[in-house]
Scaffold this motif. Structure first.
Motif, PDB file in Angstrom:
ATOM      1  N   ILE A 195       4.417   2.159 -20.309  1.00 38.59           N
ATOM      2  CA  ILE A 195       4.241   3.614 -20.426  1.00 38.59           C
ATOM      3  C   ILE A 195       4.336   3.992 -22.053  1.00 38.59           C
ATOM      4  CG2 ILE A 195       4.835   4.346 -18.319  1.00 38.59           C
ATOM      5  CD1 ILE A 195       7.741   4.574 -19.051  1.00 38.59           C
ATOM      6  N   PHE A 196       4.868   3.066 -22.942  1.00 37.88           N
ATOM      7  CA  PHE A 196       5.189   3.732 -24.122  1.00 37.88           C
ATOM      8  C   PHE A 196       5.323   2.470 -25.074  1.00 37.88           C
ATOM      9  CE2 PHE A 196       8.130   5.579 -27.488  1.00 37.88           C
ATOM     10  CZ  PHE A 196       7.543   6.640 -27.935  1.00 37.88           C
ATOM     11  N   GLU A 239       6.137   1.498 -29.393  1.00 40.24           N
ATOM     12  CA  GLU A 239       6.620   2.087 -30.764  1.00 40.24           C
ATOM     13  C   GLU A 239       6.208   0.991 -31.543  1.00 40.24           C
ATOM     14  OE1 GLU A 239      10.249   5.017 -31.262  1.00 40.24           O
ATOM     15  OE2 GLU A 239      10.885   2.708 -31.213  1.00 40.24           O
ATOM     16  N   GLU A 284       7.880  -0.288 -23.743  1.00 35.80           N
ATOM     17  CA  GLU A 284       8.869   0.390 -22.934  1.00 35.80           C
ATOM     18  C   GLU A 284       7.935   0.459 -21.434  1.00 35.80           C
ATOM     19  OE1 GLU A 284      11.400   3.424 -23.049  1.00 35.80           O
ATOM     20  OE2 GLU A 284      11.284   3.754 -25.250  1.00 35.80           O
ATOM     21  N   ILE A 286       8.604   1.408 -17.012  1.00 37.70           N
ATOM     22  CA  ILE A 286       9.390   2.486 -16.343  1.00 37.70           C
ATOM     23  C   ILE A 286      10.987   1.999 -16.684  1.00 37.70           C
ATOM     24  CG2 ILE A 286       9.740   3.617 -14.123  1.00 37.70           C
ATOM     25  CD1 ILE A 286       6.971   4.748 -14.533  1.00 37.70           C
ATOM     26  N   VAL A 317      13.238  -1.396 -21.428  1.00 40.59           N
ATOM     27  CA  VAL A 317      12.732  -1.479 -22.832  1.00 40.59           C
ATOM     28  C   VAL A 317      12.827  -2.925 -23.222  1.00 40.59           C
ATOM     29  CG1 VAL A 317      13.036  -0.405 -25.039  1.00 40.59           C
ATOM     30  CG2 VAL A 317      14.053   0.753 -22.903  1.00 40.59           C
ATOM     31  N   THR A 350      12.084   7.027  -9.697  1.00 43.23           N
ATOM     32  CA  THR A 350      11.285   7.970 -10.561  1.00 43.23           C
ATOM     33  C   THR A 350      11.152   9.265  -9.498  1.00 43.23           C
ATOM     34  OG1 THR A 350       9.275   6.844  -9.784  1.00 43.23           O
ATOM     35  CG2 THR A 350      10.176   6.551 -12.030  1.00 43.23           C
ATOM     36  N   LYS A 363       7.415  12.409 -28.154  1.00 42.51           N
ATOM     37  CA  LYS A 363       7.198  11.424 -27.233  1.00 42.51           C
ATOM     38  C   LYS A 363       8.584  10.461 -27.330  1.00 42.51           C
ATOM     39  CE  LYS A 363       2.655   9.799 -26.516  1.00 42.51           C
ATOM     40  NZ  LYS A 363       1.585   8.969 -26.464  1.00 42.51           N
ATOM     41  N   GLY A 364       8.906  10.087 -26.326  1.00 45.72           N
ATOM     42  CA  GLY A 364      10.182   9.202 -26.268  1.00 45.72           C
ATOM     43  C   GLY A 364      10.585   9.186 -24.899  1.00 45.72           C
ATOM     44  N   ILE A 365      11.072   7.988 -24.452  1.00 36.10           N
ATOM     45  CA  ILE A 365      11.671   8.175 -23.115  1.00 36.10           C
ATOM     46  C   ILE A 365      13.372   7.914 -23.181  1.00 36.10           C
ATOM     47  CG2 ILE A 365      11.712   6.930 -20.827  1.00 36.10           C
ATOM     48  CD1 ILE A 365       8.666   5.766 -22.062  1.00 36.10           C
ATOM     49  N   ARG A 407      16.892   7.346 -21.739  1.00 35.29           N
ATOM     50  CA  ARG A 407      17.637   6.226 -20.850  1.00 35.29           C
ATOM     51  C   ARG A 407      18.833   6.563 -20.785  1.00 35.29           C
ATOM     52  NH1 ARG A 407      13.164   2.900 -18.826  1.00 35.29           N
ATOM     53  NH2 ARG A 407      11.714   2.837 -20.592  1.00 35.29           N
ATOM     54  N   TYR A 427      21.912   7.111 -23.468  1.00 32.55           N
ATOM     55  CA  TYR A 427      21.645   7.639 -24.930  1.00 32.55           C
ATOM     56  C   TYR A 427      22.388   8.896 -25.064  1.00 32.55           C
ATOM     57  CZ  TYR A 427      17.391   4.548 -24.979  1.00 32.55           C
ATOM     58  OH  TYR A 427      16.694   3.701 -25.028  1.00 32.55           O
ATOM     59  N   THR A 449      13.464   8.623 -17.604  1.00 28.13           N
ATOM     60  CA  THR A 449      12.359   8.077 -17.305  1.00 28.13           C
ATOM     61  C   THR A 449      11.064   8.357 -17.965  1.00 28.13           C
ATOM     62  OG1 THR A 449      10.965   6.741 -15.551  1.00 28.13           O
ATOM     63  CG2 THR A 449      11.674   8.759 -15.061  1.00 28.13           C
ATOM     64  N   LEU A 450      10.051   7.973 -17.830  1.00 28.38           N
ATOM     65  CA  LEU A 450       8.786   8.723 -18.043  1.00 28.38           C
ATOM     66  C   LEU A 450       8.362   9.026 -16.686  1.00 28.38           C
ATOM     67  CD1 LEU A 450       6.289   8.993 -20.687  1.00 28.38           C
ATOM     68  CD2 LEU A 450       5.103   7.863 -18.680  1.00 28.38           C
ATOM     69  N   ILE A 477      17.088   8.194 -29.520  1.00 28.52           N
ATOM     70  CA  ILE A 477      16.515   7.121 -29.068  1.00 28.52           C
ATOM     71  C   ILE A 477      16.259   6.150 -30.336  1.00 28.52           C
ATOM     72  CG2 ILE A 477      14.351   6.389 -27.928  1.00 28.52           C
ATOM     73  CD1 ILE A 477      14.133   9.081 -26.514  1.00 28.52           C
ATOM     74  N   ARG A 478      16.786   5.152 -30.225  1.00 27.32           N
ATOM     75  CA  ARG A 478      16.690   3.973 -31.144  1.00 27.32           C
ATOM     76  C   ARG A 478      16.947   4.611 -32.589  1.00 27.32           C
ATOM     77  NH1 ARG A 478      13.290   2.507 -27.082  1.00 27.32           N
ATOM     78  NH2 ARG A 478      11.634   3.430 -28.027  1.00 27.32           N
ATOM     79  N   LYS A 512      16.680   7.558 -33.802  1.00 30.37           N
ATOM     80  CA  LYS A 512      15.984   8.869 -34.017  1.00 30.37           C
ATOM     81  C   LYS A 512      16.283   9.886 -33.006  1.00 30.37           C
ATOM     82  CE  LYS A 512      11.859   6.460 -35.354  1.00 30.37           C
ATOM     83  NZ  LYS A 512      10.244   6.275 -34.790  1.00 30.37           N
TER      84      LYS A 512
END
Lengths: 125, 366
Positions: A39-40, A42, A60, A62, A65, B229, B291-293, B295, B298, B314-315, B343-344, B346
């Motif tokens: 879904i993603f 980087e 990533e 669902i 990661v 989800t 944009k970013g998921i 978790r 975080y 989640t997305l 997120i990582r 950022k």
């Protein structure tokens, strides 16, 4: 599981196709199937230098990661920007439209560390 | 690893199996997004047999449950179900549960990961005129969820009239091939749906028939991945992520099931105090603006100051953006507040929203 003959592989499930000193990199069919719906992604910036074995991006799904590990050292030439809007291409066509990055290799001798189809097949068996 | 009675059926369907609460459970079959959309658009079938079920009966059962749970058992009529929780004396959530009232007994449904803990806790406080029996291993729980769930069930049951009249959070006895089983209109997806508690053998026949009869609706088996989800889009709490013994029901947004005026119960004094003093944090729903998921675990920031922690993220397949739940300092919980999720390394922009994320569900359909 689809493992094309003409590619090189890593034990962290990346594939590499080599054209001169330009490596195209993606993740294997096995990796996409283990991750599930992707879904993603980087990616690093263009022109960034990356080191063999070091993480250079993330992928990533669902539920998880995962790091993308550099299969060769070099400079990022191009990233697959179409994946921004359709990351599912990595699931649908991991060796084709789902490619991730192109790297200009700085140490071509590193290719010797990569795995052949047969070696990779043993790892995922 | 324990296996449910439907395990071989999951393998046959090509499910990816994971270990969850000591059970080998299907994570996904066709893919999490496809399964998620199946439940939102038609109907999905879940094996939830890992969940725990206790039968509680005897003359003192109502008083006992009134003492052990935070919702008001006196309001629960025969044929109804109630979302509730158990708390420690300190007000921490031991488990969130669903309580069913039958003619002569109660069925108490608990999370798979808490079966042993809950049983010991209940047993420790058991009174003489109450009987507590763990019927988990003898119970297969099949959930049928989605806008077409009612039509599918009517098609396979001997008599579909109960399903036709069953209201939200009510239950009754359905008949399948002559066998009587408990069926409730409950679920964890935000869609019209039912949960079937099958005692003893033969449940796999119902599973097979549901999938075959479901073909005309494009019914599919659904794994735990999509279950997560689906529940997240409704901001339903997941025990172990969003709630646990270090959180209390008031800050978790479960005040609506915390009946402080029902008389004394386990955790009441502590929760009274929480209510009196106010909470210091609250479980909020947020949506990523970048944009970013998000978790679990975080960090949440506001102007470079840490104000909380993500508990689930989640997305979301339905609205295609990063969503999550987080405990956030009480000064920042207002709907519309902009926060940042780390997120990582950022800090990415997010906004607190009014739940649920998914507002078009068939949950209350007639």
């Amino acid at each position: 599981m689809n493992i094309p003959e003409h590619l090189f592989y890593t034990d962290s499930h990346e594939w590499i196709s080599l054209d001169g000193e330009i490596a195209t990199v993606g993740i294997t069919d096995f990796a996409q199937s283990e991750l599930g719906d992707i879904i993603f992604l980087e990616f690093p910036e263009i022109n960034m230098n990356i080191e063999y074995g070091e993480p250079f991006g993330t992928i990533e799904a669902i539920k998880t990661v995962a790091d993308l590990n550099a299969p060769v050292s070099g400079k990022i030439l191009e990233v697959n920007t179409t994946l921004e809007d359709s990351p599912e291409k990595v699931n649908e066509d991991p060796y084709g439209e789902g490619w991730l990055v192109k790297i200009k290799c700085s140490k071509l001798e590193e290719i010797k560390k990569l795995l052949s189809k047969d070696d990779y097949e043993k790892i995922i068996a | 690893m324990k296996k449910t009675t439907l395990y071989n059926h999951h393998i046959k369907k090509g499910a990816k199996i994971v270990s969850f609460a000591g059970f080998a459970m299907p994570l996904q079959y066709s893919g999490i997004i496809d399964e998620h959309n199946t439940v939102r658009n038609s109907v999905g079938i879940f094996d939830l047999s890992h969940m725990g079920e206790f039968e509680i009966s005897g003359r003192g059962a109502e008083d006992f449950l009134q003492k052990m749970t935070i919702n008001d058992v006196a309001n629960l009529e025969i044929g109804q179900a109630q979302y509730t929780a158990m708390c420690t004396n300190e007000g921490g959530i031991i488990d969130d549960c669903v309580l069913y009232r039958n003619d002569v007994s109660y069925l108490f449904v608990v999370n798979a990961s808490n079966i042993e803990k809950d049983f010991l806790w209940l047993n420790k406080h058991l009174e003489e005129n109450v009987t507590l029996i763990d019927v988990s291993h003898d119970t297969t729980l099949i959930a049928v969820q989605g806008p077409e769930s009612k039509e599918l069930l009517k098609k396979v049951l001997d008599d579909g009239s109960l399903i036709d009249s069953l209201k939200f959070y009510h239950h009754g006895t359905i008949t399948f091939n002559g066998k009587h089983v408990l069926c409730s209109r409950t679920g964890y997806t935000g869609e019209l749906g039912y949960e079937i508690y099958w005692k003893g053998e033969g449940a796999s026949n119902l599973w097979d028939v549901l999938l075959v009869a479901g073909k005309e609706f494009d019914a599919k088996p659904i794994g735990l991945g999509a279950r997560d989800t689906l529940r997240l889009e409704m901001k339903y709490c997941l025990y172990g992520n969003d709630i646990d013994e270090s959180t209390n029901p008031i800050e978790a947004g479960l005040s609506w099931i915390t009946k402080l005026d029902k008389g004394s119960f386990m955790g009441r004094r502590a929760l009274d105090k929480v209510k009196e003093n106010g909470v210091s944090r609250r479980l909020v729903a947020f949506k990523m603006l970048e944009k970013g998921i998000p978790r679990k675990d975080y960090k949440v920031f506001s102007n470079n100051i840490k104000i909380g922690k993500v508990t689930s993220g989640t997305l979301t397949p339905s609205i295609k953006s990063g969503i999550g739940m987080a405990y956030v300092n009480i000064s920042f919980v207002k709907v519309g507040t902009e926060i940042q999720i780390e997120i990582r390394g950022k800090l990415l922009q997010a906004r607190i929203i009014k739940p649920p994320f998914w507002k078009n569900g068939s949950l209350m359909a007639n």
